[in-house]
Design a protein around this motif. Structure first.
Motif, short mmCIF file in Angstrom:
data_model
loop_
_atom_site.label_atom_id
_atom_site.label_comp_id
_atom_site.label_asym_id
_atom_site.label_seq_id
_atom_site.Cartn_x
_atom_site.Cartn_y
_atom_site.Cartn_z
N SER A 142 -8.48 10.56 -2.76
CA SER A 142 -7.75 9.22 -2.70
C SER A 142 -6.22 9.67 -2.91
O SER A 142 -5.82 10.61 -3.01
N ASP A 143 -5.26 8.14 -2.35
CA ASP A 143 -4.53 8.59 -2.58
C ASP A 143 -3.51 8.93 -3.82
O ASP A 143 -2.73 9.83 -4.02
N ILE B 133 -7.29 5.13 -6.70
CA ILE B 133 -6.36 4.51 -5.38
C ILE B 133 -6.84 4.84 -3.99
O ILE B 133 -5.92 5.73 -4.04
N ASN B 134 -6.88 3.87 -2.87
CA ASN B 134 -7.32 4.59 -1.50
C ASN B 134 -5.78 3.67 -0.69
O ASN B 134 -6.65 2.21 -0.75
N PRO C 172 0.16 4.98 4.80
CA PRO C 172 1.94 4.87 4.38
C PRO C 172 1.81 6.56 4.39
O PRO C 172 0.53 7.59 4.17
N ALA C 173 3.08 6.57 4.56
CA ALA C 173 3.04 8.77 4.58
C ALA C 173 3.01 8.75 3.09
O ALA C 173 2.82 8.35 2.19
N GLU D 100 4.72 9.05 -3.09
CA GLU D 100 5.13 8.98 -3.73
C GLU D 100 5.62 7.87 -4.97
O GLU D 100 6.21 7.49 -5.80
N ASN D 101 6.22 7.11 -3.85
CA ASN D 101 7.02 6.56 -4.27
C ASN D 101 6.78 4.64 -5.07
O ASN D 101 7.02 4.70 -6.38
#
Length: 791
Positions: free
Chosen positions: A459-460, A613-614, A619-620, A625-626
């Motif tokens: 996942s992100d 969270i996916n 997003p890049a 990270e932001n």
């Protein structure tokens, strides 16, 4: 006479003898401490678990039932000899703050317990049993105080439901069950009065529980008890004595690595000893020839050398034995912080045995190497050590065809002309460097996201909310989880972060295979599909009666792809076919993955993994990270992590491995310096007349020093490049069995080219140039007039 010769030899070759003594001392120190450390950790784990009273099987339950939920089950089991029960209160790290209200760091769920009701034995830093705690005081287990830089006497605040306590920490307690790095739960021991205030709280989300320590009759089958317990509601953990012991695996690995280092240091000492003996005998051809000419036998001459190396070996072993005691204690400090190792004087006996092994090995090796004395005859003293002309070419290089500098040509030509002479540097630097690179690869893999699929789906972002998780771990908690995930998705969408939020739940079910029953953790995702996970072999489960198993389960049950097992879901039993294999580090690999439609029930929930969270707008990486920082503020939660951080947080051992990595690097640099000083001083002594000739023909000190330094640089470059290339297969060879014990048999290791081929080899290379260059400054003391010393 022999004594006078020995005394003069020790004084005349002071530098070589001191360095040889240093290597014997280091070898003894590492071998002695390595043996004692391995014995302390391997035997100490069983000793600690037995002394604490963990028993043969442990069950942890969470709920609100104040009675014995599994009393009848345990009483019905013929294999149960006896059991001990203690009441606990479950909390989370948000309960803990310092006196100024600042949140304190803790891992996973916290456990509060009265020392008077404890059935497990806890010990303080002096290994004394903790029997009483005054009201307003507490002991913390695990690394809680270390992480938060707390000292005995500091105050912390515990806010639990409607109750707030302020307690003074009396120190750290050693907890055999929850104190290991892989368990990672912090337990707080309180007085009966303070614990009673927490246990009486009835606020929403307050969770109470029980821990059972069960002793089985000799020869009992643990799987029968595990199967019986798995059918009960509220079981969050159940495990055998051997599983709890495996939770101290990281400590065992560190001890094992120290033993590997000990063996390598011993090999390095042998290599240095061989060089020392060969160089000494070759340089003393005249003395040996004269001794033989006057009638002294080779055996007596070898005895002279053996007396010298015996003296050095004994002196080095004594020094190494003395140094091994504090060094061993230092290496075991992190382990003994959480364990009562026991053993006492038996470990000193092992350290003494290690010193004796080094002395015996050095003498045997020295005896073998001094065979060179037999080859020398009285005529060698007359012929300056030469027995005839050399007709073969020394090297394919020719100065006239060389386009480089004279110093570089001479350096490369020397190495190619006498490769065996420089093999000592290559082999030694290779061994030391490859060990460092092995640890670099291991640490890089642990700090990467390559292991994330063995813990959850990719996942992100990942985050934990212990309050919500614990509140959902009830029989009717599934709907709460569903609502929470949906509400979180809406919150993220409102903040321009469209995402799908998922979670994975662990259930404890009775599984029947091959005529035997087992208690096995089963994984099932919420808002996910079985196809979202990775499999190593077979097909993705496509219906509720298809499952995937790990190699650990296959070994445990004998089930293979195509076989059928029966899972008791509590409300019904289903025959499920095994369709795939997968890897998981959850429960050390002892898990089954269910299809999303399998009839699971939260009454059998064991644990919940982190929320995942996916993001749906792709997003890049920089944007992720932001968003991570934004979500931390939005959720008021610092435990929001990317995949690599989640792996590091879950394994909780990368920092320990990194510390060992830097220790190995430091030792390697010490070895580099000693080897460079030893060999360069030997080369200068052997080539004194040659250096004098070069100076007489116009060579400057700078060019000669550059020649000597370039030789070390060339062979070191060969050694570190070979180490960098070999570090990859060595990493697979060493780390493979370790990860296999954790439940991972196939893994793509993270190999950072900058670290493996540039940074760490570069550090060794530069240290070599510095050490050899500084030692080569002794060349300035040789004058052109020393040419007359040619013999």
């Amino acid at each position: 006479m022999f004594f006078r010769i020995l005394k003069k030899d020790l004084k005349r070759k002071k530098t070589m003898n001191i360095i040889l003594f240093a290597f014997i001392l280091l070898a003894t120190m590492f071998v002695s401490s390595g043996l004692s450390n391995v014995a302390a950790v391997m035997n100490g784990t069983d000793y600690f678990l037995k002394k604490a009273g963990v028993g043969d099987y442990v069950v942890i339950m969470m709920g609100t039932d104040t009675d014995d939920p599994i009393k009848d089950v345990l009483n019905e089991q013929e294999d149960v000899k006896e059991y001990r029960k203690e009441n606990v209160v479950f909390g989370n790290k948000s309960d803990l703050t310092d006196t100024k209200g600042k949140a304190l760091e803790a891992k996973n769920a916290t456990v509060y317990q009265a020392i008077e009701d404890s059935k497990l034995k806890f010990f303080d830093s002096k290994n004394e049993k903790i029997t009483s705690i005054e009201p307003g005081h507490a002991y913390a287990t695990g690394d809680f105080m270390q992480k938060n830089d707390l000292q005995p006497g500091d105050k912390i605040a515990i806010t639990y439901g409607n109750v707030k306590l302020s307690v003074i920490l009396d120190g750290e307690a050693k907890d055999a069950l929850l104190g290991s790095s892989m368990m990672g739960n912090n337990r707080f021991l309180l007085s009966k009065q303070d614990e009673g205030k927490l246990a009486e709280d009835t606020a929403e989300g307050v969770q109470q529980g029980k821990i059972y320590y069960i002793d089985l009759k000799s020869g009992s089958d643990e799987s029968k008890l595990a199967s019986a317990v798995s059918g009960e509601e509220g079981v969050t953990f159940s495990g055998t004595h051997s599983m709890i012991k495996m939770c101290y695996l990281i400590d065992m690995i560190v001890a094992f690595l120290m033993l590997v280092l000990s063996v390598c240091m011993m090999l390095v000492s042998f290599i240095v000893l061989k060089f020392s003996i060969t160089f000494t005998i070759s340089g003393e051809f005249r003395e040996i020839g004269v001794l033989k000419a006057i009638g002294i036998k080779s055996t007596n001459i070898r005895g002279l050398y053996m007396a010298k190396y015996l003296l050095l070996a004994i002196a080095g072993a004594i020094g190494g034995f003395i140094c091994s005691i504090p060094f061993s204690n230092m290496m075991l400090e992190s382990v003994s912080r959480n364990m009562v190792l026991g053993g006492g004087n038996s470990y000193y006996a092992l350290e003494f045995a290690g010193a004796f092994i080094v002395v015996a090995a050095i003498l045997l090796f020295a005896f073998r190497c001094t065979k060179l004395v037999k080859k020398l005859s009285p005529i060698d003293a007359i012929r300056s050590g030469q027995t005839g002309e050399r007709y073969n070419r020394k090297s394919p290089l020719r100065l006239g065809k060389s386009r480089g500098s004279t110093s570089r040509f001479l350096a490369i030509n020397d190495v190619l002309s006498a490769p065996r002479r420089y093999a000592t540097i290559i082999i030694t630097f290779f061994i030391c460097t490859v060990l460092v690179l092995l640890l670099v690869n291991t640490t890089s893999t642990m700090r990467s996201d390559t292991l994330v699929t063995t813990l959850a789906s990719r996942s992100d972002l990942y985050y934990t909310d212990l309050t919500e998780m614990m509140g959902s771990m009830t029989a009717d908690g599934r709907q709460r989880v569903e609502n929470y995930l949906s509400d979180t998705e809406k919150l993220l969408a409102e903040n321009d972060m469209p995402a799908k939020v998922i979670s994975e739940v662990q259930y404890k079910y009775r599984v029947s295979a091959g005529g035997k029953d087992y208690s096995i953790v089963c994984l099932q995702g919420i808002h996910t599909k079985a196809s979202d996970y990775e499999y190593t072999e077979g097909l993705v489960p496509k219906n509720a009666n298809e499952i995937a198993i790990t190699p650990t389960i296959a070994k445990m049950t004998g089930a293979k792809i195509g076989d059928t097992v029966t899972i008791d879901y509590g409300t019904e039993k289903r025959e499920c076919i095994v369709v795939a294999y997968f890897q998981s580090m959850n429960q050390l690999g002892a898990v089954i993955r269910l299809h999303e439609d399998a009839p699971t029930d939260f009454a059998h929930i064991s644990n919940m993994a982190a929320y995942q969270i996916n993001f749906t707008d792709d997003p890049a990486a920089s944007e992720i990270e932001n968003r991570k920082e934004k979500i931390k503020k939005l959720f008021d939660n610092e435990d929001v992590m990317n995949a690599a951080e989640y792996c590091d947080d879950s394994m909780n051992c990368a920092s320990a491995m990194e510390a060992v990595q830097y220790l190995f690097l430091g030792i390697t640099l010490i070895v580099v310096v000693l080897i460079c000083v030893l060999m360069e001083r030997s080369f200068i002594s052997d080539e004194k007349s040659q250096i004098a000739i070069l100076k007489a023909t116009g060579f400057s000190d700078k060019r000669i020093i550059r020649w000597h330094t370039a030789r070390f640089g060339f062979v070191t470059l060969i050694a570190v490049l070979l180490a960098a290339i070999c570090s990859v297969p060595v990493t697979h060879l060493v780390d493979g069995p370790i990860y296999s014990m954790l439940g991972v048999s196939k893994l793509s290791y993270v190999i950072d080219p900058w670290k493996i081929f540039l940074i760490y080899p570069g550090i060794v290379f530069l240290m070599t140039l510095a050490a050899s260059g500084l030692t080569a400054l002794h060349i300035r003391g040789i004058k052109s007039s020393d040419i007359s010393n040619i013999e």
